[in-house]
Design an enzyme around this catalytic site. Sequence first.
Site, PDB file in Angstrom:
ATOM      1  N   ASP A  11       0.807  -1.221   0.000  1.00 16.01           N
ATOM      2  CA  ASP A  11       0.000   0.000   0.000  1.00 16.01           C
ATOM      3  C   ASP A  11       0.840   1.271   0.000  1.00 16.01           C
ATOM      4  OD1 ASP A  11      -2.169  -1.760   0.187  1.00 16.01           O
ATOM      5  OD2 ASP A  11      -2.095  -1.723   2.368  1.00 16.01           O
TER       6      ASP A  11
ATOM      7  N   HIS B  99      -4.905  -1.763  -5.581  1.00 14.65           N
ATOM      8  CA  HIS B  99      -4.106  -0.638  -6.051  1.00 14.65           C
ATOM      9  C   HIS B  99      -5.018   0.514  -6.465  1.00 14.65           C
ATOM     10  CE1 HIS B  99      -0.471  -3.491  -7.017  1.00 14.65           C
ATOM     11  NE2 HIS B  99      -0.881  -3.554  -5.771  1.00 14.65           N
TER      12      HIS B  99
HETATM   13  P1  GDP Z   1      -0.862   0.283  -3.479  1.00 11.63           P
HETATM   14  O1  GDP Z   1      -1.469  -0.986  -2.979  1.00 11.63           O
HETATM   15  O2  GDP Z   1       0.612   0.335  -3.266  1.00 11.63           O
HETATM   16  O3  GDP Z   1      -1.239   0.611  -4.880  1.00 11.63           O
HETATM   17  O4  GDP Z   1      -1.446   1.446  -2.552  1.00 11.63           O
HETATM   18  P2  GDP Z   1      -2.984   1.643  -2.113  1.00 11.63           P
HETATM   19  O5  GDP Z   1      -3.743   2.158  -3.260  1.00 11.63           O
HETATM   20  O6  GDP Z   1      -3.500   0.425  -1.427  1.00 11.63           O
HETATM   21  O7  GDP Z   1      -2.812   2.734  -0.972  1.00 11.63           O
HETATM   22  C1  GDP Z   1      -2.213   3.965  -1.216  1.00 11.63           C
HETATM   23  C2  GDP Z   1      -3.183   5.087  -0.861  1.00 11.63           C
HETATM   24  O8  GDP Z   1      -2.510   6.315  -0.892  1.00 11.63           O
HETATM   25  C3  GDP Z   1      -4.326   5.228  -1.840  1.00 11.63           C
HETATM   26  O9  GDP Z   1      -5.456   5.680  -1.157  1.00 11.63           O
HETATM   27  C4  GDP Z   1      -3.820   6.282  -2.817  1.00 11.63           C
HETATM   28  O10 GDP Z   1      -4.865   6.987  -3.462  1.00 11.63           O
HETATM   29  C5  GDP Z   1      -3.071   7.184  -1.879  1.00 11.63           C
HETATM   30  N1  GDP Z   1      -1.937   7.922  -2.441  1.00 11.63           N
HETATM   31  C6  GDP Z   1      -0.960   7.479  -3.277  1.00 11.63           C
HETATM   32  N2  GDP Z   1      -0.022   8.445  -3.443  1.00 11.63           N
HETATM   33  C7  GDP Z   1      -0.425   9.500  -2.694  1.00 11.63           C
HETATM   34  C8  GDP Z   1       0.143  10.782  -2.409  1.00 11.63           C
HETATM   35  O11 GDP Z   1       1.229  11.145  -2.868  1.00 11.63           O
HETATM   36  N3  GDP Z   1      -0.566  11.592  -1.554  1.00 11.63           N
HETATM   37  C9  GDP Z   1      -1.766  11.228  -1.000  1.00 11.63           C
HETATM   38  N4  GDP Z   1      -2.384  12.070  -0.178  1.00 11.63           N
HETATM   39  N5  GDP Z   1      -2.299  10.027  -1.250  1.00 11.63           N
HETATM   40  C10 GDP Z   1      -1.648   9.177  -2.074  1.00 11.63           C
HETATM   41  P1  IMO Z   2      -1.053  -4.261  -2.140  1.00 17.20           P
HETATM   42  O1  IMO Z   2      -0.605  -4.837  -3.471  1.00 17.20           O
HETATM   43  C1  IMO Z   2      -1.058  -4.668   2.191  1.00 17.20           C
HETATM   44  C2  IMO Z   2      -1.150  -8.722   3.806  1.00 17.20           C
HETATM   45  C3  IMO Z   2      -2.395  -9.121   4.564  1.00 17.20           C
HETATM   46  C4  IMO Z   2      -1.810 -10.069   5.573  1.00 17.20           C
HETATM   47  C5  IMO Z   2      -0.728 -10.802   4.768  1.00 17.20           C
HETATM   48  C6  IMO Z   2      -1.162 -12.150   4.203  1.00 17.20           C
HETATM   49  O2  IMO Z   2      -2.333  -3.527  -2.219  1.00 17.20           O
HETATM   50  O3  IMO Z   2       0.049  -3.466  -1.519  1.00 17.20           O
HETATM   51  P2  IMO Z   2      -2.754 -12.799   2.195  1.00 17.20           P
HETATM   52  O4  IMO Z   2      -4.195 -12.503   1.949  1.00 17.20           O
HETATM   53  O5  IMO Z   2      -1.837 -12.281   1.153  1.00 17.20           O
HETATM   54  O6  IMO Z   2      -2.511 -14.248   2.511  1.00 17.20           O
HETATM   55  O7  IMO Z   2      -2.412 -12.021   3.562  1.00 17.20           O
HETATM   56  O8  IMO Z   2      -0.395  -9.928   3.694  1.00 17.20           O
HETATM   57  N1  IMO Z   2      -1.367  -8.231   2.431  1.00 17.20           N
HETATM   58  C7  IMO Z   2      -1.294  -6.933   2.093  1.00 17.20           C
HETATM   59  N2  IMO Z   2      -1.104  -5.835   2.847  1.00 17.20           N
HETATM   60  N3  IMO Z   2      -1.200  -4.530   0.861  1.00 17.20           N
HETATM   61  C8  IMO Z   2      -1.350  -5.627   0.084  1.00 17.20           C
HETATM   62  O9  IMO Z   2      -1.356  -5.573  -1.260  1.00 17.20           O
HETATM   63  C9  IMO Z   2      -1.447  -6.894   0.695  1.00 17.20           C
HETATM   64  N4  IMO Z   2      -1.639  -8.160   0.257  1.00 17.20           N
HETATM   65  C10 IMO Z   2      -1.568  -8.972   1.329  1.00 17.20           C
HETATM   66  O10 IMO Z   2      -3.000  -7.996   5.163  1.00 17.20           O
HETATM   67  O11 IMO Z   2      -1.177  -9.355   6.600  1.00 17.20           O
HETATM   68 MG    MG Z   3      -2.969  -1.641  -1.695  1.00 16.56          MG
END
Ligand code: GDP
Ligand code: IMO
Ligand code: MG
Length: 421
Positions: free
Chosen positions: A13, A41
Amino acid sequence: MTVTAVIGSQWGDEGKGKAVDFLAERADYVARFNGGNNAGHTVINEFGTFKIHLVPSGIFSQNTTGLIGGGVVIDPAVLIEEIEMLNKSGVGVDGRLWVSPRSHLIMPYHKILDGLYEEAKGAGATGTTRRGIGPVFADKVSYNGIRWTDFASDMFEQRLQVQLELKNKIISALGGEALKYESVRAEYRGYYLKLKPYIKELFSLVQDGLKAGKNFLLEQAMGTFLDTDWGTYPFVTASTTIPSAASAGLGIPPKYITNVVGVTKAYTTRVGAGPLPTEIHDYDSEVYKKFGEVAATTGRVRRVGWLDLEIVRTAVQLSGVTELCLTKLDVLSGLDELQVCIGYRLNGVGVRYADVDAYGLDKVETVYQTVPGWGEDIGKARSFDELPVNAQSYVRMIEEAAGVPVKWVGVGPEREATIRR
Ligand code: GDP
Ligand code: IMO
Ligand code: MG
């Protein structure tokens, strides 16, 4: 030609979705190579706001072809829903999204077992997304998996029958409800018919692309410290998350991966159980509220902590990161001072991440450096010079610790809210 892997340098994330979305402008191919729909994502661009689980986040760039490699595990219902949603939103994926027939299918019993295993572990549970990820990868490496190729070779029914016989015994023993062969068979045959137009062997496509000097963008799911081998085992995910996984998961020889972008959040978050050395436990504090996030896949509240430079430094070394994409710097605005973890000590002695296991990491003492914050809202900044001096120093401190440049700085969730250096 460049082959660029985009990886998260923390516990997932970090903002990989946003980074891949803007980096895809120059990519001929954007590919997922690991994980499954445990990934969530977030992409915010001219098409709208999306939480994507399986389709590569670069699919919004209209000249890009999306690939889902054999290293990805697929819940077909989720993939179908995502394709339909993207087509309805005007993104149009038909004819430019290909799924490897080698990818393994998440079956209903994988999701049931994921939940049953978690419940059996009680307080020691991993806190999985319950999407069936651990069980499907376990079946893959123990030769019990079901792949798209099994439909083409008419092996599906036979393999399903054997697996249901085995899995129903385990499910019943653990108090769950046994699955019925005919309904699972019909459900998955239906998925296959719907997804058949997207299933294609990627070998020639990838090899021809490499030969022709095309640009590839490889989108990791999860983060470095959820990697099965290098993460905080057993609080990890079931697939390899470091860039080498792209080699097996997509069929790209390692020598072609020349760039590795390490996406790094300006603070740290984690979903599920496991150590988080810089975790903030004061739930009433201003900083806890500022850093707070909701998980894109499960809707769970993400745990939060200060930036941990030992974690970032380790990820850079492990994955050969060549440049960093720092995200969410805007979220830090308004804090008088910030804590940054610069290292760990255990029993009075300095230790590195790799010196301890997950239980040891839970016990380390974090060494903090206090740095001054900044009051200004930086959401509109589009060049590094527009950032307050203290924000610039924060970025430089990360570069120095990591030993690689911060090439992009995120100042908001939208595609354009990015400083390019
Ligand atoms: P990913 O799994 O790595 O793609 O990340 P996620 O989407 O799960 O979580 C990242 C969060 O941060 C999301 O809500 C994005 O919209 C937000 N985000 C990403 N880059 C930025 C940034 O530079 N600033 C802010 N405020 N939010 C961001
Ligand atoms: P993105 O791609 C954050 C975490 C789960 C749990 C552990 C194992 O959005 O960054 P699983 O379901 O994979 O067997 O769970 O991994 N986990 C993540 N945490 N971002 C993710 O994906 C995750 N994918 C799995 O929360 O701790
Ligand atoms: Mg994510």
